[in-house]
Design an enzyme around this catalytic site. Structure first.
Site, PDB file in Angstrom:
ATOM      1  N   LYS A  15       0.834  -1.209   0.000  1.00 22.10           N
ATOM      2  CA  LYS A  15       0.000   0.000   0.000  1.00 22.10           C
ATOM      3  C   LYS A  15       0.869   1.259   0.000  1.00 22.10           C
ATOM      4  O   LYS A  15       0.625   2.191  -0.765  1.00 22.10           O
ATOM      5  CB  LYS A  15      -0.937   0.017   1.223  1.00 22.10           C
ATOM      6  CG  LYS A  15      -1.898  -1.151   1.288  1.00 22.10           C
ATOM      7  CD  LYS A  15      -2.905  -0.992   2.419  1.00 22.10           C
ATOM      8  CE  LYS A  15      -2.311  -1.016   3.808  1.00 22.10           C
ATOM      9  NZ  LYS A  15      -1.732  -2.302   4.208  1.00 22.10           N
ATOM     10  N   ARG A 129      11.743  -5.512   5.087  1.00 26.17           N
ATOM     11  CA  ARG A 129      11.449  -4.083   4.892  1.00 26.17           C
ATOM     12  C   ARG A 129      12.352  -3.204   5.759  1.00 26.17           C
ATOM     13  O   ARG A 129      12.629  -3.503   6.913  1.00 26.17           O
ATOM     14  CB  ARG A 129       9.987  -3.832   5.266  1.00 26.17           C
ATOM     15  CG  ARG A 129       9.600  -2.374   5.205  1.00 26.17           C
ATOM     16  CD  ARG A 129       8.134  -2.187   5.018  1.00 26.17           C
ATOM     17  NE  ARG A 129       7.344  -2.504   6.192  1.00 26.17           N
ATOM     18  CZ  ARG A 129       6.014  -2.414   6.219  1.00 26.17           C
ATOM     19  NH1 ARG A 129       5.347  -2.050   5.145  1.00 26.17           N
ATOM     20  NH2 ARG A 129       5.343  -2.716   7.303  1.00 26.17           N
TER      21      ARG A 129
HETATM   22  P1  AMP Z   1       0.856   0.529   9.086  1.00 29.11           P
HETATM   23  O1  AMP Z   1       2.062   1.365   8.840  1.00 29.11           O
HETATM   24  O2  AMP Z   1      -0.305   0.898   8.208  1.00 29.11           O
HETATM   25  O3  AMP Z   1       1.139  -0.952   9.060  1.00 29.11           O
HETATM   26  O4  AMP Z   1       0.363   0.858  10.580  1.00 29.11           O
HETATM   27  C1  AMP Z   1       1.209   0.647  11.687  1.00 29.11           C
HETATM   28  C2  AMP Z   1       0.376   0.625  12.964  1.00 29.11           C
HETATM   29  O5  AMP Z   1      -0.314   1.873  13.130  1.00 29.11           O
HETATM   30  C3  AMP Z   1      -0.725  -0.425  12.993  1.00 29.11           C
HETATM   31  O6  AMP Z   1      -0.243  -1.703  13.369  1.00 29.11           O
HETATM   32  C4  AMP Z   1      -1.667   0.180  14.038  1.00 29.11           C
HETATM   33  O7  AMP Z   1      -1.136   0.054  15.342  1.00 29.11           O
HETATM   34  C5  AMP Z   1      -1.621   1.663  13.697  1.00 29.11           C
HETATM   35  N1  AMP Z   1      -2.624   1.988  12.661  1.00 29.11           N
HETATM   36  C6  AMP Z   1      -2.360   2.378  11.384  1.00 29.11           C
HETATM   37  N2  AMP Z   1      -3.505   2.607  10.719  1.00 29.11           N
HETATM   38  C7  AMP Z   1      -4.512   2.336  11.582  1.00 29.11           C
HETATM   39  C8  AMP Z   1      -5.929   2.368  11.488  1.00 29.11           C
HETATM   40  N3  AMP Z   1      -6.554   2.729  10.369  1.00 29.11           N
HETATM   41  N4  AMP Z   1      -6.645   2.020  12.577  1.00 29.11           N
HETATM   42  C9  AMP Z   1      -6.052   1.684  13.727  1.00 29.11           C
HETATM   43  N5  AMP Z   1      -4.717   1.617  13.889  1.00 29.11           N
HETATM   44  C10 AMP Z   1      -3.947   1.944  12.832  1.00 29.11           C
END
Ligand code: AMP
Length: 228
Positions: A15, A129
């Site tokens: 993404k 990563r």
């Molecule tokens: P990501 O970089 O998208 O994998 O997000 C890293 C972390 O941020 C996730 O594991 C959650 O702890 C938090 N997070 C990111 N996006 C969301 C979301 N839409 N809802 C809740 N927690 C989120």
């Protein structure tokens, strides 16, 4: 008027990589919830302190807080320019919050693009990563290596392994995603907004497929009469 897109898909699906490319190639604003939270944690802000324990353990931050933070980023100029949301929404409650907000601004979503990739591919991507500790640029030790090992091509800062890319946390994140993904896909399918995109091979191929999708659907010049 630019397209207003949501990217769905498990951690490691690509993404962030696709969103960065959409920004570079098509001028859409890229909003990454995870990146925003990590920045706040690094800066030790009040929001950073609140979300830190969720992010480092791979748990979801409460819906109400995520919706508030993300919609506050969606300013009118940004709604006009078009955007790609990366990592938001992750639950149907968040999708409803986003929909209500966009309706109130007369700027409906153009599409939700669901990236799909087999679990072994996700695991390989997440464990290899590396991210820039400063600008958030994403690399992979084999698939997208930086020019100089351990150094960001863009801003020359050190690359780091995200805390939540450790093996145990990866498994936890994939578990949570499996539970949330289906209802979210159903939510967007019912609204006629869902489009799938295979993201199982190289990022180059994913970009080619994405370009085809954007062209065929006419999203590069989306015009929907929004009053932004
Ligand atoms: P990501 O970089 O998208 O994998 O997000 C890293 C972390 O941020 C996730 O594991 C959650 O702890 C938090 N997070 C990111 N996006 C969301 C979301 N839409 N809802 C809740 N927690 C989120």
């Amino acid at each position: 008027m630019g397209a207003r897109l949501v990217l769905l898909g498990p951690p490691g699906a690509g993404k962030g990589t696709l969103a960065a490319w959409l920004t570079e190639q098509h001028g859409l604003a890229h909003l990454s919830t995870g990146e925003l939270f990590r920045q706040q944690i690094r800066r030790r802000t009040a929001l950073g302190n609140t979300v830190s324990r969720y992010v480092t353990s791979g748990q979801l931050v409460p819906d109400e807080l995520v919706v508030r933070v993300m919609t506050s980023q969606l300013t009118r100029p940004l709604l006009r320019r078009g955007f790609v949301l990366d990592g938001f929404p992750r639950t149907t409650a968040q999708a409803q919050g986003l929909e209500r907000f966009l309706e109130s601004r007369n700027a409906p979503l153009t599409a939700a693009i669901a990236l799909t990739s087999p679990v072994p591919v996700l695991l390989k991507r997440l464990s290899g990563r590396r991210v820039c500790g400063k600008c958030g640029a994403i690399y992979h030790v084999r698939n997208i290596p930086p020019k100089r090992a351990g150094i960001c091509d863009r801003c020359q800062s050190a690359l780091i392994i995200r805390k939540d890319d450790q093996a145990d946390t990866i498994r936890q994140r994939l578990r949570i995603d499996r539970a949330q993904a289906k209802p979210l896909l159903t939510y967007y399918r019912r609204r006629g907004l869902l489009h799938g995109l295979h993201a199982d091979s190289s990022s180059g191929r994913m970009f080619t497929r994405a370009t085809r999708l954007l062209r065929v659907q006419g999203w590069l010049n989306a015009r929907d009469g929004a009053r932004a």
